[in-house]
Design an enzyme around this catalytic site. Structure first.
Site, short mmCIF file in Angstrom:
data_model
loop_
_atom_site.label_atom_id
_atom_site.label_comp_id
_atom_site.label_asym_id
_atom_site.label_seq_id
_atom_site.Cartn_x
_atom_site.Cartn_y
_atom_site.Cartn_z
N ASN A 1 29.71 87.63 95.64
CA ASN A 1 29.51 88.31 94.37
C ASN A 1 28.81 87.36 93.39
OD1 ASN A 1 31.50 86.62 93.14
ND2 ASN A 1 33.12 88.04 93.75
N GLU B 1 30.68 83.99 92.70
CA GLU B 1 30.68 83.10 93.87
C GLU B 1 29.31 82.46 94.07
OE1 GLU B 1 34.09 85.73 96.23
OE2 GLU B 1 31.96 86.08 96.58
N ASP C 1 35.75 94.32 100.23
CA ASP C 1 36.19 94.56 101.61
C ASP C 1 35.53 95.82 102.17
OD1 ASP C 1 37.89 92.39 101.30
OD2 ASP C 1 39.64 93.62 100.81
#
Length: 314
Positions: free
Chosen positions: A199, A202, A267
């Site tokens: 993301n 990150e 996820d």
């Protein structure tokens, strides 16, 4: 007579996805908030209902299974009641469990307290797995590789993927698609994977800030090339997501109609990408489908899934 083109949904039921990573149990306590505590300036939540769901890498496997893929999960849980609950939910969800039970730790639990449909508090219980269990897990991983098409390494920085570099090397040696949801300040351990799905936060820890799309593209492509990746998918919350490959940059706006809860959305995205690529879809089709799945799941409470019917209508 005019021919009407029809769309054939990919054969996700033929895809075999092995998810490896940090396995968690997500617990939700739902209640009513009626007053403030006389002991401290905090709300009192009177618990009325409790739920448990698969979390972390287990939620990735759950999402893959919900799409119809054959999903397996390799990870570590404690030899405790929470670990047994995870095993039971995997079985109920049609997920092949290859969990290792570690006598030295407790299962990772994220406990969320929900009052009036809002998260009031989250409490985490976690310990890293022991070295002996991790070595056994790597041996089993190598034995499982021939049985799966796509490998998803779900890294939540909880200790289950300390051997991630070896896992990528072994999988790529067998020509598997290897997708990684990365964490931490060092992405070099993911070198050689097929794709990373960071993301914005990150990615920023790795390449620094950017002031324009052109600068972002340059930084991402340099990172992608240095890590020998085929692609990098940047998930950007309300801005959608951008896929970077050797030859292209493909941006797709967010598809969320209503954002209720973003927990577990990453996820869903990586599980959908894995299933689509395993079924032979191209990069752009896979990311468009994953974006649509992410848009659906953020409209649900907690770590949720998207079904094949919700995605394709059949």
């Amino acid at each position: 007579m005019t021919q009407i083109a029809t769309y054939t949904a990919p054969a996700l039921d033929k895809v075999r996805v092995l998810v490896v990573g940090d396995v968690m149990l997500d617990r939700y306590w739902f209640g009513d908030v009626g007053r403030i505590s006389p002991e401290a300036p905090v709300p009192i939540v009177r618990i009325e209902r409790r739920e448990a769901r698969l979390g972390g890498a287990a939620n990735v496997a759950r999402n893959a299974a919900a799409l119809g893929a054959h999903a397996g999960l390799l990870g570590v849980v404690g030899a405790d009641e929470a670990g047994s609950e995870v095993e039971q939910m995997l079985h109920a969800g049609g997920i092949h469990s290859f969990l290792k039970r570690d006598e030295a730790i407790s299962t990772i639990i994220k406990l969320r307290v929900i009052g009036r449909q809002q998260q009031m508090l989250r409490i985490d219980f976690e310990e890293p797995p022991s070295d002996v269990v991790l070595r056994n897990k790597l041996t089993q991983y190598r034995a499982l590789l021939p049985d799966y098409d796509v490998i998803v390494l779900s890294d939540y920085a909880k200790g289950s993927l300390v051997n991630v570099s070896d896992m990528i090397m072994y999988a790529r040696a067998e020509n598997k698609i290897v997708m990684v949801d990365p964490k931490g300040d060092d992405f070099t351990r993911y070198t050689g994977a097929t794709m990373l799905t960071p993301n914005k936060g990150e990615l920023k820890r790795i390449v620094g800030s950017w002031s324009s799309e052109e600068q972002l593209t340059e930084k991402v492509q340099n990172l992608r090339e240095s890590l020998l990746l085929e692609a990098l998918l940047l998930t950007r919350s309300e801005e959608g997501m951008t896929l970077y490959t050797r030859t292209d940059r493909f941006h797709i706006p967010a598809d969320a109609r209503e954002v209720f809860d973003v927990s577990g959305a990453g996820d869903t995205v990586i599980a959908t990408m894995a299933a689509m690529l395993g079924a032979g879809a191209g990069w752009n089709e896979a990311v468009q489908t994953a974006n649509r799945a992410g848009g659906i799941v953020v409209g649900k409470l907690g770590t949720a899934t998207v079904t094949r019917t919700e995605l394709f209508g059949a």
